[in-house]
Every structure is written in C-alpha cells, then in structure tokens.
Design an enzyme around this catalytic site. Structure first.
Site, PDB file in Angstrom:
ATOM      1  N   GLY A 274       0.784  -1.392  -0.056  1.00 38.59           N
ATOM      2  CA  GLY A 274      -0.122   0.040  -0.002  1.00 38.59           C
ATOM      3  C   GLY A 274       0.904   1.106  -0.049  1.00 38.59           C
TER       4      GLY A 274
ATOM      5  CG  ASN B  19      -0.836   3.503  -3.988  1.00 35.18           C
ATOM      6  OD1 ASN B  19      -1.096   2.715  -3.385  1.00 35.18           O
ATOM      7  ND2 ASN B  19      -1.896   4.068  -4.732  1.00 35.18           N
TER       8      ASN B  19
ATOM      9  N   GLY C  94       1.976   4.795   3.763  1.00 38.17           N
ATOM     10  CA  GLY C  94       2.633   3.798   3.025  1.00 38.17           C
ATOM     11  C   GLY C  94       3.746   4.437   2.074  1.00 38.17           C
TER      12      GLY C  94
ATOM     13  CB  SER D 108      -5.975   1.167  13.777  1.00 34.63           C
ATOM     14  OG  SER D 108      -6.927   2.070  14.052  1.00 34.63           O
TER      15      SER D 108
ATOM     16  CE1 TYR E 270      -9.099  -0.071   9.744  1.00 37.03           C
ATOM     17  CE2 TYR E 270      -9.448   1.036  11.911  1.00 37.03           C
ATOM     18  CZ  TYR E 270      -8.681   0.584  10.885  1.00 37.03           C
ATOM     19  OH  TYR E 270      -7.614   1.331  10.789  1.00 37.03           O
TER      20      TYR E 270
END
Length: 296
Positions: free
Chosen positions: A19, A21, A25, A143, A169
C-alpha cells in the site's frame, strides 16, 4: 525525540512496503528509500505505484499486489522471491477502513480479508527470504481502532450474521496485533527476524477521508487538532522498521495524549490482544483459510 532524521543508513537493505502509493505507505517507502534502502512498492494499482515511485529518490520499484485476492498474493510473493534472494524488511501497511459489507475475491469479509488474511499469507510466503537475514523485520500496521468494539468473532469470523463497519475494522486491527505477537513467539528461537507492530494515531489519509459521514462529519471542525500529516503518522512504522533498539513483539505509536499524534514511542495494546490462546487459535484459523503455512 525520534523523527525521520533518526533513521540510520539503510544502504544494502531491501524493503517491501504494501500500500505504498499513497498516505502512510508512501511516506514510509519514501523515507526508507531516501536513507538508502532498495524499496519495493507492493500496490494494487501499478500505474499509481509508478507515479508514486517517480516522486521518490533512490532505488524504488513497483510490484503488483492485490490483498483481496489470494491468487494475487501468491503471484506477488513468487515474483518477489524470484527478484530478491533476501528481504530485510516487510512492512504490512496496506489496509481498508469502514467499508460497506462486501467480500474479497475469496469470500472473506473485506476488512478482515484485506487487513489481516492478505498480509498473513504474504508474510508466510516471503518469510524464508527474511529468516536468514540478521536484523530483518516484519512490521505490521495496526490502529487505535483495535480497542473499539474489537474482538475475534470465531463464531462468525466473516460477520455474515451481524455486520458493522466499526466492529469489522476493530476485529481486523486486533488480528494484526495478535498475528504480530504470535509470529514473534515463533520467530524468537531463530534469533534473526523480529515481528513488530505500529499504529499511526489519527492521520489525515484516504482512510479517514473515506470514512462514513457519521464518523467523518463530527471530526471535520477539529481535523487540524486531532489528525497529523501522513509523514508524522508514518514515524511509528519507520521506528519499528529501522530503530536498532526495537525488539520483537513491541508496539509503537504516537507519544501524545490518547496516542493520537506526536513522535513515536513504545506503547501497549489492549488486554485482549495479549491473549495467547486466542492468538494461537487465530493463527490456526488463518492458516486454514489462506492455505499458507509458515516455516517457523
């Protein structure tokens, strides 16, 4: 105060960042590359990955990886193994947050399948490239959400009977931590590779911007006070990845009140995350679901 300038020379190290891009990340990969690492951006959209790589300075390449597809994970791992005799650092950063109820290509609940199972499989398929390397690390990004409505719902792991975005999540981020702690237990006898976890606090990234309106709107007036730039949010991950003093099984997050923002420090996770029996049960279930077993 640990910051980006604290990162030691990474010359000679190969880092794979999922991740990479955008957001956290991107900042993680950029900082590692600027300090001399060979960095692979493992991303779903290779065109966006190439655009991101063009903004970085150093040895940066792109590898296609769709964590919602175990076939893609296997293809990416095969390509990475073919291209790299050793990997010094795997950063399991990619993730989705608060998605509507949907499934991955393999039928897993999207957040659990992407955030946990995809990274579980990728790590297992690449681990023999890390094991021979002294000082190598697997860093998995969790998280503060692992504390919110979070449990591993073994009786309904894909949440087909009762789905909630926040619950899903929280389960996936709790799974990230439990995976890290169990992986470290298995790695410890080898003495070469460490498993470490990190979290970014509240960072202004696409994850936040794509949250449901019921979550996003109350935060909007206070966004500048409760969030931090992605470059700051990436610091706990970077410390977990590059600080020579870091030990396996540790967890890093922002030092500010509530671990919302600030420079990175050692933090603790929820009491449930340290439950060894649940960690081991989750590991066994993850092996069954992904078909991936680990060489440790």
């Amino acid at each position: 105060m640990w910051n980006e300038q604290s990162i030691p020379d990474q010359t000679g190290r190969t880092a794979v960042v999922t991740g990479a891009n955008t957001g956290l990340g991107f900042e993680t990969a950029r900082a590692l590359a600027e300090h001399g690492a060979r960095v692979v951006l493992a991303v779903r959209n290779t065109e966006k990955g190439k655009q991101a790589a063009a903004k970085m300075h150093g040895d940066v390449t792109v590898q296609e990886l769709d964590l919602t597809s175990l076939a893609s994970v296997r293809d990416a791992a095969a390509a990475l193994r073919a291209g790299h005799e050793q990997i010094d650092l795997l950063v399991n950063n990619a993730g989705v947050m608060y998605t509507p109820q949907q499934t991955t290509r393999d039928g897993f609940e999207m957040q659990f399948g992407t955030n946990h199972l995809g990274h579980f499989a990728l790590t297992g398929l690449l681990l023999d490239r890390l094991l021979p390397v002294p000082g190598s690390r697997v860093v998995t990004v969790s998280s503060v959400g692992h504390r919110i409505r979070a449990s591993i719902h073994f009786d309904d792991l894909q949440l087909t009977r009762s789905y909630g975005r926040i619950t899903a999540y929280g389960q996936s981020k709790l799974a990230n931590l439990m995976f890290t702690y169990e992986l470290q237990r298995r790695l410890a006898p080898h003495g070469t590779t460490a498993a470490v976890a990190a979290h970014p606090g509240m960072s202004d990234t696409e994850l936040i911007r794509n949250s449901p309106a019921v979550v996003r709107r109350p935060l909007a007036p206070f966004a500048s006070m409760v969030t931090q730039k992605p470059s700051m949010g990436a610091l706990p991950t970077l410390r977990a990845a590059a600080d020579p003093a870091v030990l396996g099984g540790q967890y890093y997050g922002p030092q500010g009140v509530g671990e919302v923002r600030g420079c990175p420090r050692l933090v603790t996770s929820s009491a449930e995350s340290y439950d060894v029996a649940v960690q081991q049960r989750l590991w066994a279930v993850s092996e069954d679901l992904t078909g991936v077993t680990f060489p440790v």
